[in-house]
Design a protein around this motif. Structure first.
Motif, PDB file in Angstrom:
ATOM      1  N   THR A 117       1.129   3.429  -6.642  1.00  0.00           N
ATOM      2  CA  THR A 117       1.167   4.911  -5.656  1.00  0.00           C
ATOM      3  C   THR A 117       0.134   5.779  -5.581  1.00  0.00           C
ATOM      4  N   LEU A 118      -0.700   5.853  -6.763  1.00  0.00           N
ATOM      5  CA  LEU A 118      -1.855   6.790  -6.553  1.00  0.00           C
ATOM      6  C   LEU A 118      -2.887   6.152  -5.797  1.00  0.00           C
ATOM      7  N   TRP A 119      -3.200   4.751  -5.824  1.00  0.00           N
ATOM      8  CA  TRP A 119      -3.915   4.044  -5.147  1.00  0.00           C
ATOM      9  C   TRP A 119      -3.600   3.948  -3.527  1.00  0.00           C
ATOM     10  N   ARG A 120      -2.443   3.721  -3.321  1.00  0.00           N
ATOM     11  CA  ARG A 120      -1.837   4.145  -1.985  1.00  0.00           C
ATOM     12  C   ARG A 120      -2.153   5.145  -1.214  1.00  0.00           C
ATOM     13  N   ALA A 121      -1.903   6.201  -2.036  1.00  0.00           N
ATOM     14  CA  ALA A 121      -1.894   7.663  -1.391  1.00  0.00           C
ATOM     15  C   ALA A 121      -3.519   7.944  -1.126  1.00  0.00           C
ATOM     16  N   GLN A 122      -4.477   7.548  -2.237  1.00  0.00           N
ATOM     17  CA  GLN A 122      -5.746   7.783  -1.834  1.00  0.00           C
ATOM     18  C   GLN A 122      -6.437   6.851  -0.891  1.00  0.00           C
ATOM     19  N   GLU A 124      -4.808   5.662   1.792  1.00  0.00           N
ATOM     20  CA  GLU A 124      -4.104   6.273   3.070  1.00  0.00           C
ATOM     21  C   GLU A 124      -4.262   7.719   3.346  1.00  0.00           C
ATOM     22  N   ARG A 125      -5.211   8.415   2.347  1.00  0.00           N
ATOM     23  CA  ARG A 125      -5.291   9.901   2.422  1.00  0.00           C
ATOM     24  C   ARG A 125      -4.195  10.651   2.819  1.00  0.00           C
ATOM     25  N   ARG A 126      -3.011  10.147   1.935  1.00  0.00           N
ATOM     26  CA  ARG A 126      -1.628  11.083   1.968  1.00  0.00           C
ATOM     27  C   ARG A 126      -1.223  11.344   0.836  1.00  0.00           C
ATOM     28  N   PRO A 127      -0.473  12.195   0.589  1.00  0.00           N
ATOM     29  CA  PRO A 127       0.358  12.887  -0.344  1.00  0.00           C
ATOM     30  C   PRO A 127       0.843  11.600  -1.277  1.00  0.00           C
ATOM     31  N   ALA A 132       8.745   6.237  -3.123  1.00  0.00           N
ATOM     32  CA  ALA A 132       8.025   5.003  -3.190  1.00  0.00           C
ATOM     33  C   ALA A 132       7.929   4.790  -4.550  1.00  0.00           C
ATOM     34  N   TYR A 133       7.328   5.515  -5.194  1.00  0.00           N
ATOM     35  CA  TYR A 133       7.037   5.461  -6.581  1.00  0.00           C
ATOM     36  C   TYR A 133       8.500   5.172  -7.503  1.00  0.00           C
ATOM     37  N   VAL A 134       9.315   5.995  -7.321  1.00  0.00           N
ATOM     38  CA  VAL A 134      10.817   5.641  -8.087  1.00  0.00           C
ATOM     39  C   VAL A 134      11.271   4.565  -7.617  1.00  0.00           C
ATOM     40  N   GLU A 135      11.172   4.010  -6.538  1.00  0.00           N
ATOM     41  CA  GLU A 135      11.793   2.758  -5.966  1.00  0.00           C
ATOM     42  C   GLU A 135      10.916   1.547  -6.442  1.00  0.00           C
ATOM     43  N   CYS A 136       9.880   1.781  -6.791  1.00  0.00           N
ATOM     44  CA  CYS A 136       8.995   0.788  -7.519  1.00  0.00           C
ATOM     45  C   CYS A 136       9.473   0.406  -8.862  1.00  0.00           C
TER      46      CYS A 136
END
Length: 141
Positions: A117-122, A124-127, A132-136
């Protein structure tokens, strides 16, 4: 908000572990950190090695995981669980523990989800996407 530098975070983990080993008084957060370190005997020597170990760099090219990052992610997850933030993480994690039958293994599942989730946020430059984290965590494994 607590936002330590890399060196402060590393020193915090080493000092929390030293307090545990030396049976010294510790803050609640230091006690949680020491509990996490206790679950990882493979990192004890590193945390006891002093400044040179604290300054060491770990890169993907080395093929080794950064132990300080690993322990820090564990600490972040423990805090998230304690306040159920993002909402639903505690229930998703409790179900993961029940499925795995091992809290530490379930923590590593959550750690993988947090890393993704951190990688995806970084990337995609999004919060950070808490849902999605909880769903994962819910669907992991």
């Amino acid at each position: 908000m607590f936002n330590p530098s890399r060196d402060q975070a590393r020193r915090f983990l080493a000092e929390a572990w030293k307090k545990r080993r030396d049976k010294l008084p510790a803050s609640p957060l230091e006690m949680i950190a020491a509990d996490i370190v206790a679950m990882h005997p493979e990192y004890h020597v590193l945390l006891e090695a002093g400044e040179a170990a604290l300054a060491r760099e770990w890169t993907p090219e080395d093929g080794e995981a950064n132990p300080f990052l690993h322990l820090s992610l564990h600490l972040a997850i423990e805090e998230q669980l304690s306040i159920d933030q993002p909402p639903g993480i505690r229930a998703a994690f409790d179900r993961r523990v029940a499925r795995r039958g091992d809290r530490h293994a379930a923590l590593h599942d959550a750690l993988e989800c947090l890393g993704e989730t951190l990688w995806r946020a970084q990337h995609e430059r999004r919060p950070l996407d808490g849902l999605a984290y909880v769903e994962c965590i819910r669907r992991r494994g």
